[in-house]
Design a protein around this motif. Structure first.
Motif, PDB file in Angstrom:
ATOM      1  N   TYR A 131       0.829  -1.204   0.000  1.00 48.16           N
ATOM      2  CA  TYR A 131       0.000   0.000   0.000  1.00 48.16           C
ATOM      3  C   TYR A 131       0.867   1.259   0.000  1.00 48.16           C
ATOM      4  CZ  TYR A 131      -3.019   3.671   2.020  1.00 48.16           C
ATOM      5  OH  TYR A 131      -3.691   4.845   2.288  1.00 48.16           O
ATOM      6  N   MET A 132       1.851   1.300   0.870  1.00 45.78           N
ATOM      7  CA  MET A 132       2.697   2.487   0.993  1.00 45.78           C
ATOM      8  C   MET A 132       3.583   2.688  -0.239  1.00 45.78           C
ATOM      9  SD  MET A 132       1.819   3.910   3.820  1.00 45.78           S
ATOM     10  CE  MET A 132       3.123   5.011   4.391  1.00 45.78           C
ATOM     11  N   ALA A 133       3.934   1.596  -0.914  1.00 47.94           N
ATOM     12  CA  ALA A 133       4.815   1.686  -2.090  1.00 47.94           C
ATOM     13  C   ALA A 133       4.063   2.088  -3.350  1.00 47.94           C
ATOM     14  CB  ALA A 133       5.520   0.347  -2.315  1.00 47.94           C
ATOM     15  N   SER A 134       2.743   1.883  -3.346  1.00 47.75           N
ATOM     16  CA  SER A 134       1.950   2.214  -4.537  1.00 47.75           C
ATOM     17  C   SER A 134       1.810   3.727  -4.679  1.00 47.75           C
ATOM     18  CB  SER A 134       0.564   1.574  -4.428  1.00 47.75           C
ATOM     19  OG  SER A 134      -0.264   2.021  -5.475  1.00 47.75           O
ATOM     20  N   PRO A 135       2.055   4.266  -5.883  1.00 46.98           N
ATOM     21  CA  PRO A 135       1.954   5.719  -6.082  1.00 46.98           C
ATOM     22  C   PRO A 135       0.514   6.236  -6.139  1.00 46.98           C
ATOM     23  CG  PRO A 135       2.479   4.625  -8.148  1.00 46.98           C
ATOM     24  CD  PRO A 135       2.536   3.573  -7.091  1.00 46.98           C
ATOM     25  N   SER A 136      -0.431   5.360  -6.403  1.00 48.97           N
ATOM     26  CA  SER A 136      -1.827   5.805  -6.511  1.00 48.97           C
ATOM     27  C   SER A 136      -2.416   6.059  -5.134  1.00 48.97           C
ATOM     28  CB  SER A 136      -2.665   4.752  -7.252  1.00 48.97           C
ATOM     29  OG  SER A 136      -2.742   3.565  -6.497  1.00 48.97           O
ATOM     30  N   ARG A 137      -3.458   6.895  -5.100  1.00 52.48           N
ATOM     31  CA  ARG A 137      -4.110   7.213  -3.829  1.00 52.48           C
ATOM     32  C   ARG A 137      -5.622   7.191  -4.002  1.00 52.48           C
ATOM     33  NH1 ARG A 137      -0.909  10.933   0.405  1.00 52.48           N
ATOM     34  NH2 ARG A 137       1.167  10.087   0.061  1.00 52.48           N
ATOM     35  N   SER A 138      -6.149   6.072  -4.440  1.00 53.91           N
ATOM     36  CA  SER A 138      -7.586   5.956  -4.661  1.00 53.91           C
ATOM     37  C   SER A 138      -8.303   5.605  -3.364  1.00 53.91           C
ATOM     38  CB  SER A 138      -7.872   4.868  -5.705  1.00 53.91           C
ATOM     39  OG  SER A 138      -7.539   3.589  -5.188  1.00 53.91           O
ATOM     40  N   PHE A 139      -9.582   5.929  -3.307  1.00 51.60           N
ATOM     41  CA  PHE A 139     -10.389   5.602  -2.122  1.00 51.60           C
ATOM     42  C   PHE A 139     -10.484   4.092  -1.957  1.00 51.60           C
ATOM     43  CE2 PHE A 139     -14.366   4.683   0.089  1.00 51.60           C
ATOM     44  CZ  PHE A 139     -14.243   5.488   1.218  1.00 51.60           C
ATOM     45  N   LYS A 140     -10.605   3.382  -3.067  1.00 51.73           N
ATOM     46  CA  LYS A 140     -10.701   1.922  -3.013  1.00 51.73           C
ATOM     47  C   LYS A 140      -9.436   1.323  -2.398  1.00 51.73           C
ATOM     48  CE  LYS A 140     -13.069  -0.207  -6.070  1.00 51.73           C
ATOM     49  NZ  LYS A 140     -13.616  -0.833  -7.307  1.00 51.73           N
ATOM     50  N   GLU A 141      -8.291   1.891  -2.733  1.00 51.20           N
ATOM     51  CA  GLU A 141      -7.029   1.412  -2.176  1.00 51.20           C
ATOM     52  C   GLU A 141      -6.957   1.708  -0.676  1.00 51.20           C
ATOM     53  OE1 GLU A 141      -2.385   1.435  -3.675  1.00 51.20           O
ATOM     54  OE2 GLU A 141      -3.559   3.278  -3.831  1.00 51.20           O
ATOM     55  N   ASP A 142      -7.405   2.907  -0.284  1.00 60.85           N
ATOM     56  CA  ASP A 142      -7.472   3.261   1.138  1.00 60.85           C
ATOM     57  C   ASP A 142      -8.382   2.279   1.886  1.00 60.85           C
ATOM     58  OD1 ASP A 142      -5.801   5.407   0.772  1.00 60.85           O
ATOM     59  OD2 ASP A 142      -7.379   6.927   0.859  1.00 60.85           O
ATOM     60  N   GLN A 143      -9.490   1.989   1.271  1.00 59.37           N
ATOM     61  CA  GLN A 143     -10.485   1.085   1.856  1.00 59.37           C
ATOM     62  C   GLN A 143      -9.903  -0.318   2.056  1.00 59.37           C
ATOM     63  OE1 GLN A 143     -13.957   0.641  -0.684  1.00 59.37           O
ATOM     64  NE2 GLN A 143     -15.308   0.828   1.085  1.00 59.37           N
ATOM     65  N   LYS A 144      -9.212  -0.796   1.046  1.00 63.34           N
ATOM     66  CA  LYS A 144      -8.643  -2.147   1.114  1.00 63.34           C
ATOM     67  C   LYS A 144      -7.600  -2.255   2.225  1.00 63.34           C
ATOM     68  CE  LYS A 144      -6.506  -5.841  -1.602  1.00 63.34           C
ATOM     69  NZ  LYS A 144      -5.561  -6.204  -0.520  1.00 63.34           N
ATOM     70  N   LEU A 145      -6.802  -1.224   2.403  1.00 58.34           N
ATOM     71  CA  LEU A 145      -5.799  -1.281   3.474  1.00 58.34           C
ATOM     72  C   LEU A 145      -6.460  -1.476   4.829  1.00 58.34           C
ATOM     73  CD1 LEU A 145      -2.765  -0.764   4.450  1.00 58.34           C
ATOM     74  CD2 LEU A 145      -3.703   1.434   5.165  1.00 58.34           C
ATOM     75  N   ILE A 146      -7.513  -0.703   5.099  1.00 57.21           N
ATOM     76  CA  ILE A 146      -8.187  -0.796   6.401  1.00 57.21           C
ATOM     77  C   ILE A 146      -8.876  -2.152   6.550  1.00 57.21           C
ATOM     78  CG2 ILE A 146      -9.729   0.351   8.018  1.00 57.21           C
ATOM     79  CD1 ILE A 146      -7.250   1.957   7.020  1.00 57.21           C
ATOM     80  N   GLU A 147      -9.444  -2.654   5.475  1.00 59.19           N
ATOM     81  CA  GLU A 147     -10.051  -3.986   5.518  1.00 59.19           C
ATOM     82  C   GLU A 147      -8.995  -5.043   5.807  1.00 59.19           C
ATOM     83  OE1 GLU A 147     -11.989  -4.258   1.753  1.00 59.19           O
ATOM     84  OE2 GLU A 147     -13.806  -3.217   2.427  1.00 59.19           O
ATOM     85  N   ASP A 148      -7.824  -4.909   5.201  1.00 59.97           N
ATOM     86  CA  ASP A 148      -6.727  -5.854   5.444  1.00 59.97           C
ATOM     87  C   ASP A 148      -6.243  -5.776   6.888  1.00 59.97           C
ATOM     88  OD1 ASP A 148      -6.770  -6.810   2.867  1.00 59.97           O
ATOM     89  OD2 ASP A 148      -5.082  -5.612   2.156  1.00 59.97           O
TER      90      ASP A 148
END
Length: 314
Positions: A131-148
């Motif tokens: 997550y931290m290495a990915s350059p994108s900052r989408s809401f879906k990506e934010d959501q997945k991190l918290i779910e993980d």
């Protein structure tokens, strides 16, 4: 919302406590049952806030790094993707969530070591690094991190289980159920929402009525159900049959007889599954065998009458 399985578990536990305490008050025991259910709903809110406090640890760490006399390049220009996570921001800014926590005096202030432990466990995980290495900052990506975080870090944290049980005896065994509710809430969140879509305590009024009626019917008719079950355990040493086994079978009978809209298979599957976790090894197999005979006899006597589309003869 709290699942029907959890409501069944709560009813069985309340029945066990009632009989073991030699209580003679149905009303008092029922109040304890409903209080226990309310406490699980509190735990849902408590867990939902956990990631916010973990993010605060990260924010403090970044701030301390910046204030050093000779900060490193990484400390001067830290990766703020996690602390800028929009799901965390939504939780932190949710008036409904913060008002509930405040009114019920909930939070993790007294357990900083647990929060730090979870932060370290999360930052050491592969899902966090990716997550931290990915350059994108989408809401879906934010959501997945918290779910993980809740799926892999919270769900496997023994320290959390110990702290939760220390906070309330009513929270024993409830973390998994509350965590499922947290994950459902996270999955329902959308970037366009002004408020976090908190789940209700019950799916509907029917669920609340269900757990009360299941408890009452089983308690009032326990002796009757116990004697009925005894017809099919004559070849067993009665002293060796666990009290919890009899209690689970009595609750099963109560549901089979008094809830015509619930399929027989659903009732049997649910209580046999409960027996796997709350009674002795081998209890689920024993209970399954006895209940098969009980169901057959109840059907022959016309005591199981299912109604509703698709429920006849099931």
């Amino acid at each position: 919302m709290l699942s029907r399985r959890l409501l069944r578990i709560k009813a069985v536990k309340a029945l066990y406590a009632h009989f073991k305490s030699d209580s003679d008050s149905l009303i008092s025991s029922e109040k304890n049952l409903m209080f226990s259910i309310d406490k699980t709903y509190e735990l849902y809110h408590q867990l939902l806030w956990l990631i916010v406090d973990v993010a605060t640890v990260a924010e403090n760490k970044i701030e301390l790094g910046r204030k050093k006399h000779l900060p490193t390049e990484q400390e001067r220009n830290p990766n703020t993707k996690f602390i800028d996570n929009r799901v965390i921001a939504a939780l932190r800014n949710s008036e409904r969530l913060t008002d509930y926590l405040t009114s019920h005096k909930l939070g993790w202030v007294r357990y900083p070591e647990l929060v730090k432990h979870l932060y370290k466990a999360m930052t050491a995980s592969d899902y966090y690094r990716e997550y931290m290495a990915s350059p994108s900052r989408s809401f879906k990506e934010d959501q997945k991190l918290i779910e993980d975080f809740y799926t892999y870090t919270v769900d496997n944290c023994e320290e959390l289980e110990n702290v939760v049980e220390e906070q309330s005896i009513f929270w024993a065994d409830d973390v998994d159920f509350a965590n499922i509710m947290v994950l459902r809430t996270l999955a329902n969140m959308k970037v366009s929402q002004d408020e976090v879509p908190l789940l209700p305590e019950y799916k509907n009024e029917d669920d609340k009525a269900f757990v009360k009626e299941l408890f009452r019917h089983t308690l009032v008719h326990y002796k009757e159900y116990f004697d009925y079950i005894g017809r099919f355990t004559k070849n067993w040493d009665v002293e060796r049959i666990a009290f919890m086994d009899n209690l689970i079978m009595a609750a099963t009978m109560s549901e089979l007889i008094n809830f015509p809209s619930i399929p027989v298979k659903v009732t049997l599957d649910e209580f046999i599954e409960i027996a796997k976790y709350y009674s002795t090894p081998g209890s689920s197999t024993f209970i399954n065998g006895i209940l098969d005979k009980v169901v057959e006899a109840l059907r022959e006597e016309g005591k199981i009458a299912k109604s509703g589309r698709g429920l006849l003869d099931k």
